[in-house]
Motif scaffolding. Sequence first.
Motif, PDB file in Angstrom:
ATOM      1  N   SER A   1       0.802  -1.289  -0.100  1.00  0.00           N
ATOM      2  CA  SER A   1      -0.091   0.076   0.043  1.00  0.00           C
ATOM      3  C   SER A   1       0.856   1.149   0.026  1.00  0.00           C
ATOM      4  O   SER A   1       0.419   2.091  -0.801  1.00  0.00           O
TER       5      SER A   1
ATOM      6  N   HIS B   1       2.553   1.776  -3.454  1.00  0.00           N
ATOM      7  CA  HIS B   1       1.474   2.261  -4.304  1.00  0.00           C
ATOM      8  C   HIS B   1       1.402   3.686  -4.173  1.00  0.00           C
ATOM      9  O   HIS B   1       1.119   4.696  -4.933  1.00  0.00           O
ATOM     10  N   LEU B   2       1.061   4.350  -2.921  1.00  0.00           N
ATOM     11  CA  LEU B   2       0.947   5.503  -2.461  1.00  0.00           C
ATOM     12  C   LEU B   2       1.957   6.413  -3.019  1.00  0.00           C
ATOM     13  O   LEU B   2       2.066   7.653  -3.626  1.00  0.00           O
TER      14      LEU B   2
ATOM     15  N   ARG C   1       4.018   5.620  -5.457  1.00  0.00           N
ATOM     16  CA  ARG C   1       3.949   5.919  -6.976  1.00  0.00           C
ATOM     17  C   ARG C   1       2.960   6.886  -7.326  1.00  0.00           C
ATOM     18  O   ARG C   1       3.138   7.610  -8.267  1.00  0.00           O
ATOM     19  N   ARG C   2       1.774   6.803  -6.532  1.00  0.00           N
ATOM     20  CA  ARG C   2       0.691   7.939  -6.930  1.00  0.00           C
ATOM     21  C   ARG C   2       1.091   9.261  -6.640  1.00  0.00           C
ATOM     22  O   ARG C   2       0.545  10.188  -7.376  1.00  0.00           O
ATOM     23  N   ALA C   3       2.084   9.509  -5.712  1.00  0.00           N
ATOM     24  CA  ALA C   3       2.468  10.640  -5.337  1.00  0.00           C
ATOM     25  C   ALA C   3       3.868  11.034  -6.115  1.00  0.00           C
ATOM     26  O   ALA C   3       4.333  12.164  -5.707  1.00  0.00           O
ATOM     27  N   ASP C   4       4.143  10.439  -7.458  1.00  0.00           N
ATOM     28  CA  ASP C   4       5.279  10.711  -7.882  1.00  0.00           C
ATOM     29  C   ASP C   4       5.600  12.097  -8.501  1.00  0.00           C
ATOM     30  O   ASP C   4       6.560  12.598  -8.570  1.00  0.00           O
TER      31      ASP C   4
ATOM     32  N   GLU D   1      -6.760  10.704  -1.451  1.00  0.00           N
ATOM     33  CA  GLU D   1      -5.669  11.743  -1.732  1.00  0.00           C
ATOM     34  C   GLU D   1      -4.210  11.453  -0.832  1.00  0.00           C
ATOM     35  O   GLU D   1      -4.620  11.396   0.489  1.00  0.00           O
ATOM     36  N   PRO D   2      -3.173  11.210  -1.291  1.00  0.00           N
ATOM     37  CA  PRO D   2      -2.099  10.681  -0.586  1.00  0.00           C
ATOM     38  C   PRO D   2      -1.824  11.823   0.644  1.00  0.00           C
ATOM     39  O   PRO D   2      -1.434  11.339   1.759  1.00  0.00           O
TER      40      PRO D   2
ATOM     41  N   LEU E   1      -5.698   3.001  -3.096  1.00  0.00           N
ATOM     42  CA  LEU E   1      -6.072   3.062  -4.303  1.00  0.00           C
ATOM     43  C   LEU E   1      -6.794   4.552  -4.608  1.00  0.00           C
ATOM     44  O   LEU E   1      -6.921   4.721  -5.787  1.00  0.00           O
TER      45      LEU E   1
ATOM     46  N   ALA F   1       5.805  11.710  -2.137  1.00  0.00           N
ATOM     47  CA  ALA F   1       6.288  10.418  -2.168  1.00  0.00           C
ATOM     48  C   ALA F   1       7.285   9.944  -1.259  1.00  0.00           C
ATOM     49  O   ALA F   1       7.561   8.677  -0.955  1.00  0.00           O
TER      50      ALA F   1
END
Length: 231
Positions: free
Chosen positions: A63, A66-67, A69-72, A133-134, A130, A78
């Motif tokens: 998890s 993945h967070l 990567r989403r906040a790249d 918001e990070p 998923l 990140a």
Amino acid sequence: MARPADTARPTAAAVLDDAVRALAPDTGANRLVPQIAAGQAPRTVFTTFALEQHQVIAADRLSFQHLARRADADPPVADFFDLLAEGEALALKQLAGLADACELTDREISAYEPHPGCQAYPSYAARLALGAEPADVVIALSANFAAWGAYCGTVAAAMREHYGFPDSALGFFAFFTEPAPDVADRARTALQHGLDTGQARPEAAHRYGRLLQAYELMFWHSLTDGPASRS
């Protein structure tokens, strides 16, 4: 005419402190930890704890990755989740001491069937990974870490005093009990970025945090749902 300074915007430190206070579990909400503290919980609780945590750690690490990567596109955010993912890998190594003290074999660990209640927390963390918001997850996790750390400190002391566990079995709990300045610093930096960019929504974060705290309690209470599988 000069524009007045914006004094209403909260700082990341203030938002995190408010979340820790607002989302702190009620006194007595955790029924198991006081029993452990008094030496009244069965020793099998620690075996179940070790078995469940093997799966919790693996899920949470995914998890957090993945967070990250989403906040790249938001490096401070990140970086926070990258650090948490690294921390899960370290926690797994520390958990080996408890597994050894409980005489768990690799086969028993891999064959174990987890309690649903113990796995509700990582399942919800995956849901947040998923779609949440990070920056909001930073707030929710920070509040939960405060409660988790306090529980770990109480359990570690009781394991030594009442259950006779060796120091090698306490490493996992010490890892989460001791202050983690790097995590706190990165949380503030990540959240400040989220506030500055308008991504952070503390109200939503508190909603996530309340559920995380509830699932945290469910984890502890589910440890006594039945005997640990030793198949």
